[in-house]
Motif scaffolding. Structure first.
Motif, mmCIF file in Angstrom:
data_model
loop_
_atom_site.group_PDB
_atom_site.id
_atom_site.type_symbol
_atom_site.label_atom_id
_atom_site.label_comp_id
_atom_site.label_asym_id
_atom_site.label_seq_id
_atom_site.Cartn_x
_atom_site.Cartn_y
_atom_site.Cartn_z
ATOM 1 N N THR A 194 -14.530 54.688 -42.169
ATOM 2 C CA THR A 194 -13.311 54.128 -42.562
ATOM 3 C C THR A 194 -13.285 52.637 -42.211
ATOM 4 O OG1 THR A 194 -12.126 56.082 -42.611
ATOM 5 C CG2 THR A 194 -10.872 54.072 -42.565
ATOM 6 N N VAL A 225 -13.371 49.318 -44.499
ATOM 7 C CA VAL A 225 -12.430 48.015 -44.460
ATOM 8 C C VAL A 225 -12.827 46.926 -44.257
ATOM 9 C CG1 VAL A 225 -10.395 47.481 -42.604
ATOM 10 C CG2 VAL A 225 -10.585 49.861 -43.522
ATOM 11 N N TRP A 281 -7.318 47.457 -51.057
ATOM 12 C CA TRP A 281 -8.166 48.381 -49.882
ATOM 13 C C TRP A 281 -7.618 49.083 -49.163
ATOM 14 C CZ3 TRP A 281 -7.202 47.787 -44.828
ATOM 15 C CH2 TRP A 281 -6.539 46.660 -44.353
ATOM 16 N N ALA A 294 -8.868 52.647 -48.254
ATOM 17 C CA ALA A 294 -8.900 53.019 -46.777
ATOM 18 C C ALA A 294 -8.678 54.408 -46.425
ATOM 19 C CB ALA A 294 -8.633 51.951 -45.780
#
Length: 133
Positions: free
Chosen positions: A86, A90, A102, A106
């Motif tokens: 993750t 990001v 995003w 994420a």
């Protein structure tokens, strides 16, 4: 040092190792590809990732989770792999020219990688119980 005093370090080492391996896998499969593809016929924009890149990453992190589960390190796998994937997503998404949606990506990365890691680690743990060495 006796066995009990060294025991807590083992999960930490597993978390670090799994985190580094997941980061390397992410960079190897997804980290280098940032350009979207334009279909000349339809004009549709896709990407930036190809299916083989996502499948390759899933296979590698699935294998990492399976091995961790087989070695009874399910919690370190659940802590390290989704968090690193993750975070890598990001960083890649935020630094792209079009960051866009995003946060949704994420969240999906966090949930999907946690679910996949849990399934593979638990399968690994169950095979360790059924087929001990």
């Amino acid at each position: 040092m006796d066995e009990k005093s060294r025991r807590p370090a083992r999960p930490v080492l597993w978390m670090v190792g799994l985190g580094v391996a997941a980061a390397v896998a992410y960079l190897a499969f997804l980290g280098w590809d940032r350009e979207k593809d334009l279909d000349p016929v339809t004009g549709a924009e896709t990407g930036p990732y190809e299916a083989w890149q996502v499948v390759g990453l899933a296979l590698v992190v699935g294998a990492l989770a399976f091995v961790a589960g087989r070695k009874h390190q399910v919690v370190p796998a659940l802590a390290a792999i989704p968090a690193v994937l993750t975070l890598a997503f990001v960083v890649t998404a935020v630094t792209s020219p079009e960051p866009g949606l995003w946060p949704i990506g994420a969240a999906l990365m966090a949930l999907g990688s946690a679910a996949g890691t849990a399934v593979m680690a638990l399968i690994g743990r169950s095979t360790a119980k059924r087929f001990p060495r």
